[in-house]
Design a protein around this motif. Sequence first.
Motif, short mmCIF file in Angstrom:
data_model
loop_
_atom_site.label_atom_id
_atom_site.label_comp_id
_atom_site.label_asym_id
_atom_site.label_seq_id
_atom_site.Cartn_x
_atom_site.Cartn_y
_atom_site.Cartn_z
N ALA B 323 -30.91 11.85 14.37
CA ALA B 323 -30.80 13.30 13.78
C ALA B 323 -29.99 13.45 12.45
N LYS B 324 -29.94 12.22 11.83
CA LYS B 324 -29.52 12.12 10.18
C LYS B 324 -30.52 12.26 9.43
N SER B 325 -29.96 12.77 8.12
CA SER B 325 -31.02 12.92 6.92
C SER B 325 -30.17 13.04 5.67
N SER B 326 -30.60 12.52 4.92
CA SER B 326 -30.19 12.67 3.14
C SER B 326 -31.11 12.32 2.37
N ASN B 327 -30.74 13.21 1.19
CA ASN B 327 -31.83 13.08 -0.09
C ASN B 327 -31.15 12.04 -0.93
N GLY B 328 -29.87 11.39 -0.63
CA GLY B 328 -29.48 10.60 -1.51
C GLY B 328 -28.12 10.70 -1.66
N ILE B 329 -27.30 10.26 -2.42
CA ILE B 329 -25.79 10.07 -2.58
C ILE B 329 -25.28 11.04 -3.72
N ASP B 330 -24.48 11.72 -3.54
CA ASP B 330 -23.93 12.84 -4.37
C ASP B 330 -22.66 12.21 -5.08
N ILE B 331 -22.86 11.97 -6.39
CA ILE B 331 -21.93 11.50 -7.22
C ILE B 331 -21.63 12.44 -8.29
N ALA B 332 -20.37 12.71 -8.59
CA ALA B 332 -19.99 13.59 -9.52
C ALA B 332 -20.52 13.31 -10.85
N GLN B 333 -21.15 14.20 -11.78
CA GLN B 333 -21.89 13.93 -12.98
C GLN B 333 -21.08 14.57 -14.03
N ALA B 334 -21.19 14.19 -15.28
CA ALA B 334 -20.48 14.56 -16.38
C ALA B 334 -21.07 14.04 -17.60
N ARG B 335 -20.99 14.82 -18.65
CA ARG B 335 -21.42 14.31 -19.95
C ARG B 335 -20.19 14.04 -20.60
N ILE B 336 -19.79 12.66 -20.80
CA ILE B 336 -18.48 12.46 -21.27
C ILE B 336 -18.35 12.13 -22.88
N TYR B 337 -17.40 12.88 -23.25
CA TYR B 337 -16.95 12.76 -24.68
C TYR B 337 -15.61 11.95 -24.93
N ALA B 338 -15.35 10.98 -25.58
CA ALA B 338 -14.06 10.29 -25.82
C ALA B 338 -13.61 10.20 -27.22
N VAL B 339 -12.46 10.12 -27.18
CA VAL B 339 -11.79 10.04 -28.61
C VAL B 339 -11.27 8.84 -28.75
N SER B 340 -11.45 8.22 -30.02
CA SER B 340 -10.99 6.65 -29.92
C SER B 340 -9.50 6.76 -30.21
N ALA B 341 -8.89 5.51 -29.86
CA ALA B 341 -7.57 5.30 -30.13
C ALA B 341 -7.02 5.55 -31.61
N LYS B 342 -7.98 4.84 -32.34
CA LYS B 342 -7.86 4.75 -33.55
C LYS B 342 -7.61 6.31 -34.32
N ALA B 343 -8.72 7.13 -34.03
CA ALA B 343 -8.51 8.42 -34.46
C ALA B 343 -7.43 9.27 -34.00
#
Lengths: 291, 519, 298
Positions: B323-343
């Motif tokens: 009696a199990k079912s799943s459409n897939g795995i749920d992984i948190a999603q994000a569009r990530i922007y990063a700042v360089s250490a140099k900046a």
Amino acid sequence: MKRIKSGEELRFQLATNLFLGLVLFIVILPLWRVLMLSVTPFRYVDRSFGLLINPSVWTFEAYSQFLSHPAFLHAFRNSLVITFGGVAISLFMTVPMAYAYSIRTLPGRKLLNAFAMIPFLFNPGLIPSYLVVTGLGLQDNLLAVMLPPAVGVANMFIMRNFFQEIPQDLKEAARVDGAGEFFILMRIIIPLSMPILLTIGLFYAVGHWNEFFTPLLYLNSAKLQPLPVLLRNILMAVNMNEYIEYDAFSSSSVQSLKAASIFITMVPMMMAYPWIQKHFVKGSLAGGIKG
Amino acid sequence: MRKAIVLALFATFLVVGAMGAGAQAKLVDIDLWALGAVTEAGNPPDNWVGYQIIRDKLGINLHLVLEPSTPTDQDTKISVAAAANSLPDVFGVNRDMLMKIAKAGLVAQVDSLLPKMPMRTKIHYNDPVRTKLVQISGKMYGLPDPGAMDRVEGVVIRKDWLDKLGLKAPKTLDEFMAVAKAFTEKDPDGNGQNDTYGFGAFYESTGLSSAGFGRRFDCILGAFGVAGMWNLDSAAKFQFNFRDPNFRKAVEFIKRMNDEKVMDPTWSAPNKDEFRARWKQGKFGIMWEQFAALHTQANYKDFDKNFPNGEWVPIMPPVGPQAKSSNGIDIAQARIYAVSAKAMKAGKGDAIARLLEWMASDEGYYLCGFGVEGVNYKKDAKGFISFDGIAPELAYTHKSQQPITQLRNMVYINNDIELAVRYPTYKSQNGKTMDPLATWKFFKNSPYTESTGAGLIDPPSNANDFKRYYDENLIKFALGQQPLNDQTWADFMRGMDSLGAKDIEKAAKAKLIDAGLLD
Amino acid sequence: MLRNVRKHAVFYVMLALPVSYFLVFKYGPLVNAQIAFKDFSPLDGVWKSPWIGLGNFLTFFSSIYFWELLRNTIGLSLGKLLLGLPLAVILAIALNESALRRFRRIVQTITYLPHFLSWVVMYGVLLLLLSPDEGLLNAVIKAAGGQPIGFLYTPKWYPVVVILSDVWKEVGWSAIIYLAAITGIDPGLYEAAEVEGASRLQRIRFITLPGILDVVITIGLLRLGNVLDAGFHQIFVTYSVPVYSVGDIIDTWVYRQGVLDFQFSLATAVGLFKGCIGLALVLSFNRLAKRYTDSSLF
């Protein structure tokens, strides 16, 4: 035209041309298929083997999608600059190098051979090269694409081979007449070596024309983008189609777009080739000697 | 006299010009590598009004570069720039790459920027799970925007085929198999040829978390309770899913699908294009697909043209024996922007926060997301977008206007305003009303396996061999290229352990408990 | 010695520019290749990163697939060389011998075109020919009463597909250089042979082939030097898990390793390893070539 003199000659010609015909058939079949694919509307894709598609349903949508892109002409121009500039730089370095390498009496020849072979054999990979190019401050500069591959070691050795084949007496005679080595190179070696110069030039040109990876790495401004990068961006964006929200640029099937992109890159090189072929006249070297 | 006037004027120009130049010098230069919304459309034009506002109001001279179209090309560009320590000031980057370059010390901590952009922090960086995605030892190394949608994929079926064969949508695994068989053997498209399959898929597997058969098979593994690579139910149960006896049953089921030829034979090839071309050409009747790739007009129209009466509808993933079912795995999603250490070192942090905060303001949001009001779109009292009275070729959704909203993914937050206009309802050829968002909502309400922790597990140093051994064995079992029995299965498990599976489990468990994602 | 050098001074002048180019663009990266022996950290740069000895090489050698990768790489690469090179020579000779000038030109131009197909497109072409349910070849097999074969997904067939498709794509392109070499042969030789009553085949055997032997050997040796480059793009777009055991090559392995990790030193280490094998092969075969023919690379 050679005259066909004997039965043997006839059989030989028959066998040779049958062989060529077979090769032609094997090569042309898939090519033809790709050409057809580029003009096939999506609903017909894969429905047949696509070798014969009724011309009345042909669509040039895939081509127009590329050609009507606002950056197309600009990218095409960039590619021309990179190709012509790159070939000029390449030949300017490869020819004198190959000529010097062809001098059998040159002291230190062994060392020079090793000097050229080592970088050919040992490929240090992406990062070491990237560090050199950016270290010179060449990022976002077309030179970053044209300079690093300026001398192909294999091309240089092949050209050296051809220079070695040129009869020594010819050069000796010129030297006796008081000609300098640069004069000999310009006036004797180069005119006698047109087939190989054109061939190697073509190798360089095609290399530059097709290259997308180094431009992708080194050129950031959209204004410097050459054709392969633009085509790839268009193609790949269509490929990433789950992100397409609007019917913006994707109106043909991915297959047709891929096929069309091939012909768009191929046509200029296809037109250049017959021009080069004209110089592939049998015995041109010997003819030069006699003249 | 006239000469004097000309000279005076000239001098004035010079002075004004010099002052202008002086003012310009105070501008902060920011290099931004953005994930463009429609990369092939190209940069916003030089006279884009946004540049002007950013310069005048924020004192920032923005240099915008759009990253290439594919994730692989983006990774290459970022990683190479990182290796040369020449990252731009701000850049869009995926999580895996971010973690690698952050560990190399190339990315700045951005916790200190959040108080400088209160509005954006409130709207964009408010989700604790998303925040965990960008954290190392509790410090944030990236700014996780909410733009990416979750649970976007699920099982869909050809309803017209079901109707033709008089079948009901399958609920259990057995029914799933029976329908797949009927789709294969009973000529559901009625073309008189035996040229259809029940289930279609391709090998979609990049990192360790999608190893094995790839994500397209998660709906089947899920029926056995073993979707994804890990069992993350609790610390006590934590392990690789392949250790679960049900996992072998799942492999046996996939093998049966292969043996009975109800799967499109290209399922083991890694070709997404081919897969998508094939469903549009009516090759198979059940698949696991992304809602926008399936149902937005741009993507659906080819299928629609081929099969005006065809209809793909979402169904719940099949239910397995327990009696199990799943459409897939749920992984948190994000569009990530990063700042360089140099900046950050160069003191550009304030300017970057200013820029991002502005993008979250009404002005920035609408300008970057939809263009100029009254020119590219209209806004009603509630802020919803319409195009009434807008010339079609000026609407921001028109092909020619794509460059002006290239930065829209930096401002979008998936609110109803955006979704309604991004995924509009339309009519198909035979007059059916198509609503992509309805499909998404269906998937959102279907069972998924919570697996956020899987995204945080670092691959081992031999990840490549590990993954290949795993993928190769499973696929060869399913293809019948190697027999599947107690002996071979035990050999397979032993092989995984000899490649360090136990150590990987141990390290992963410690890390997840530490991150508070497993208890 | 010194006088000899002075006599050749002008050649060194010719070499000045190319040699400086080599020093910057070819030896510069090689100097940076020291990261193969280091734990490269971008912040410290190439020179200041700590040495770690052979660690990066060991990562590669200790892969459980190392020997398989080596076998696949060399097998596929040699297969392409041994089949492709003779075919290109034969094609060049046939083109040269054909008396139908226009036909010859057409064949030459068309056979050169596949070189421009990217492997991504080639994969599409291969599917159209070989796919089990609608490929042209399988249609023929089915018509003849056989079972369709998944050429691209079967370990037995995959190497054949790789080698033949590469030869198909490159044979016309490779033939160009041999054609250029044939143009360099003195027609007087052919005329003399004809007078002596040599047959066509004899003329090819005793004049054409020796005339281009030098180029063939040079190209063959250069290809041997890069024998561990078995065609990354081709394999990468055409392989799939079921054929990893025969299709996974060193470069695809390195690529996958790189995607999963930020390991630039590893790629460099593998590049150096490949160079060592190439160097050994070039040196030994150069010696063999010298002994059995008059030609050699150096």
